[in-house]
Design a protein around this motif. Structure first.
Motif, PDB file in Angstrom:
ATOM      1  N   GLU A  15       0.813  -1.213   0.000  1.00  0.00           N
ATOM      2  CA  GLU A  15       0.000   0.000   0.000  1.00  0.00           C
ATOM      3  C   GLU A  15       0.845   1.260   0.000  1.00  0.00           C
ATOM      4  OE1 GLU A  15      -3.393   0.320   2.824  1.00  0.00           O
ATOM      5  OE2 GLU A  15      -2.512  -1.528   3.556  1.00  0.00           O
ATOM      6  N   GLU A  16       1.349   1.637  -1.122  1.00  0.00           N
ATOM      7  CA  GLU A  16       2.120   2.874  -1.187  1.00  0.00           C
ATOM      8  C   GLU A  16       1.157   4.051  -1.184  1.00  0.00           C
ATOM      9  OE1 GLU A  16       5.442   3.721  -3.378  1.00  0.00           O
ATOM     10  OE2 GLU A  16       6.420   2.571  -1.788  1.00  0.00           O
ATOM     11  N   THR A  17       1.637   5.136  -0.637  1.00  0.00           N
ATOM     12  CA  THR A  17       0.799   6.320  -0.608  1.00  0.00           C
ATOM     13  C   THR A  17       0.683   6.863  -2.025  1.00  0.00           C
ATOM     14  OG1 THR A  17       2.009   6.691   1.402  1.00  0.00           O
ATOM     15  CG2 THR A  17       0.396   8.341   0.809  1.00  0.00           C
ATOM     16  N   SER A  19      -0.096   9.916  -3.716  1.00  0.00           N
ATOM     17  CA  SER A  19       0.546  11.104  -4.258  1.00  0.00           C
ATOM     18  C   SER A  19       1.022  11.978  -3.110  1.00  0.00           C
ATOM     19  CB  SER A  19      -0.468  11.877  -5.088  1.00  0.00           C
ATOM     20  OG  SER A  19      -1.475  12.377  -4.233  1.00  0.00           O
ATOM     21  N   PRO A  20       1.912  12.935  -3.400  1.00  0.00           N
ATOM     22  CA  PRO A  20       2.340  13.837  -2.325  1.00  0.00           C
ATOM     23  C   PRO A  20       1.160  14.536  -1.654  1.00  0.00           C
ATOM     24  CG  PRO A  20       3.751  14.120  -4.233  1.00  0.00           C
ATOM     25  CD  PRO A  20       2.652  13.195  -4.648  1.00  0.00           C
ATOM     26  N   ALA A  23      -0.528  12.067   0.613  1.00  0.00           N
ATOM     27  CA  ALA A  23       0.313  11.798   1.788  1.00  0.00           C
ATOM     28  C   ALA A  23       0.235  12.954   2.776  1.00  0.00           C
ATOM     29  CB  ALA A  23       1.748  11.553   1.358  1.00  0.00           C
ATOM     30  N   ALA A  26      -2.988  12.800   4.531  1.00  0.00           N
ATOM     31  CA  ALA A  26      -2.986  11.725   5.541  1.00  0.00           C
ATOM     32  C   ALA A  26      -2.256  12.170   6.806  1.00  0.00           C
ATOM     33  CB  ALA A  26      -2.351  10.467   4.965  1.00  0.00           C
TER      34      ALA A  26
ATOM     35  N   MET B   1       5.751   9.094 -10.538  1.00  0.00           N
ATOM     36  CA  MET B   1       5.961   9.658  -9.196  1.00  0.00           C
ATOM     37  C   MET B   1       7.450   9.590  -8.834  1.00  0.00           C
ATOM     38  SD  MET B   1       3.547  10.496  -6.684  1.00  0.00           S
ATOM     39  CE  MET B   1       3.789  11.818  -7.813  1.00  0.00           C
ATOM     40  N   LEU B  16       3.041   5.656   7.487  1.00  0.00           N
ATOM     41  CA  LEU B  16       2.961   7.117   7.482  1.00  0.00           C
ATOM     42  C   LEU B  16       2.006   7.586   8.587  1.00  0.00           C
ATOM     43  CD1 LEU B  16       3.478   9.898   6.338  1.00  0.00           C
ATOM     44  CD2 LEU B  16       1.760   9.473   4.597  1.00  0.00           C
ATOM     45  N   LEU B  92       7.734  16.137   0.495  1.00  0.00           N
ATOM     46  CA  LEU B  92       6.382  16.109  -0.082  1.00  0.00           C
ATOM     47  C   LEU B  92       5.964  17.503  -0.519  1.00  0.00           C
ATOM     48  CD1 LEU B  92       4.190  13.939   2.326  1.00  0.00           C
ATOM     49  CD2 LEU B  92       4.998  13.320   0.068  1.00  0.00           C
TER      50      LEU B  92
END
Lengths: 218, 101
Positions: A15-17, A19-20, A23, A26, B1, B16, B92
């Motif tokens: 489960e990669e995040t 987009s910036p 993220a 979140a 990305m 995260l 980010l």
């Protein structure tokens, strides 16, 4: 750590995040959640103390005896019920919110709690000694009220400084103003000042804190 | 990305959230495992796995102690972890800025 492993362990790294932006959203959401769940609610506490002030000081005003130069009868009972009720709420609320949090903030909170306790014990000693020295009832009425508010004012400002909570500091500063006015006006009118401006100050603080919290989490 | 610039340990949805939550506590604070689990709404096993990975790279410190007779596990972000989180957040923001411009 708690074992055993559960089946959902397998899916974690997949489960990669996205987009910036996602993220960052979140991060903001997580920090808002932890803040809301582990820090005491300023609106709730201000509201409870606002109602306690409003009811207690109105009772003292209504229970004032010209003859005795002090509030009498049920008014003192109302005061006691309001103060104890608000204290119990504060203790339970803070205990629930900070459960499971250890370290620096727990130590700071404990010291701050003890500061309230010791200051009011000190105040009781002052009242007893001044009364025993023969101060007239009206002087005692002014003194007990003013010293109590002095403690509230000072510790609210100190709390504002500790937690960098300007609303708390502003309320403390406001109490310094209305405490002074109440002392000059003297009871019973002084009680009315505290009921309206003191209780009202807390309630305005509660509404402002609520508005800010909504705006922050929006 | 351009994931290459982002810390791969933190750049996983669940971890995260764990790191951001721990960073949301006051510096110098620890949180008891069961409370952290409740705040995050994660299963114990899932949270344990992620914490172990974060502990392996030195981002979190896990401490086990006895309170009376019951064992209590508390978790905190290390200063290395806090720094990594700040770098990650800054990356980010930089990426997002780059995407807008």
């Amino acid at each position: 750590m708690t074992d055993p492993r559960e089946p959902d362990d397998a899916l974690d790294d997949a489960e990669e995040t996205a987009s910036p932006a996602a993220a960052l959203a979140a991060i903001k959401a997580s920090q808002e959640t932890v803040r809301q769940q582990t820090r005491p609610s300023a609106p709730a506490m201000f509201a409870v103390w606002g109602v306690a002030f409003l009811v207690a000081y109105t009772a003292l005003y209504l229970g004032w005896s010209e003859e005795a130069q002090t509030p009498q009868g049920a008014s003192m009972l109302v005061l006691a019920v309001c103060v104890v009720g608000a204290m119990v709420f504060t203790g339970v609320h803070i205990g629930r919110r900070t459960r499971g949090i250890r370290g620096t903030s727990a130590r700071v909170g404990a010291m701050y709690g003890w500061a309230w306790c010791l200051c009011f014990l000190f105040a009781m000693v002052i009242f007893g000694a001044v009364g025993a020295a023969g101060a007239p009832p009206i002087a005692m009425s002014i003194l007990t009220n003013a010293v109590s508010l002095l403690i509230v004012s000072a510790l609210y400002m100190a709390g504002g400084a500790i937690w960098q909570e300007w609303r708390m500091f502003a309320l403390g500063a406001w109490f310094a103003v209305i405490g002074s006015v109440a002392a000059i006006v003297a009871p019973p009118a002084g009680y009315l000042v505290q009921a309206i401006a003191g209780g009202g100050g807390f309630l305005v603080g509660a509404v402002a804190a609520r508005v800010i919290e909504r705006w922050r989490s929006a | 990305m351009t994931d290459l610039q982002l810390d791969p340990v933190i750049h996983v949805q669940a971890r995260l959230r764990v790191v951001a939550t721990l960073a949301g506590l006051a510096s110098g604070d620890q949180i008891v495992f069961t409370r952290l689990q409740k705040v995050l709404g994660m299963t114990a096993g899932n949270l344990s796995t992620h914490l172990r990975k974060l502990e392996d790279v030195g981002y979190v410190a896990v401490e086990k102690a006895f309170e009376g007779r019951s064992p209590v596990t508390s978790v905190a972000l290390t200063s290395k972890g806090r720094q990594a989180f700040e770098t990650y957040t800054a990356s980010l923001e930089a990426l997002l800025k780059g995407a807008v411009e």
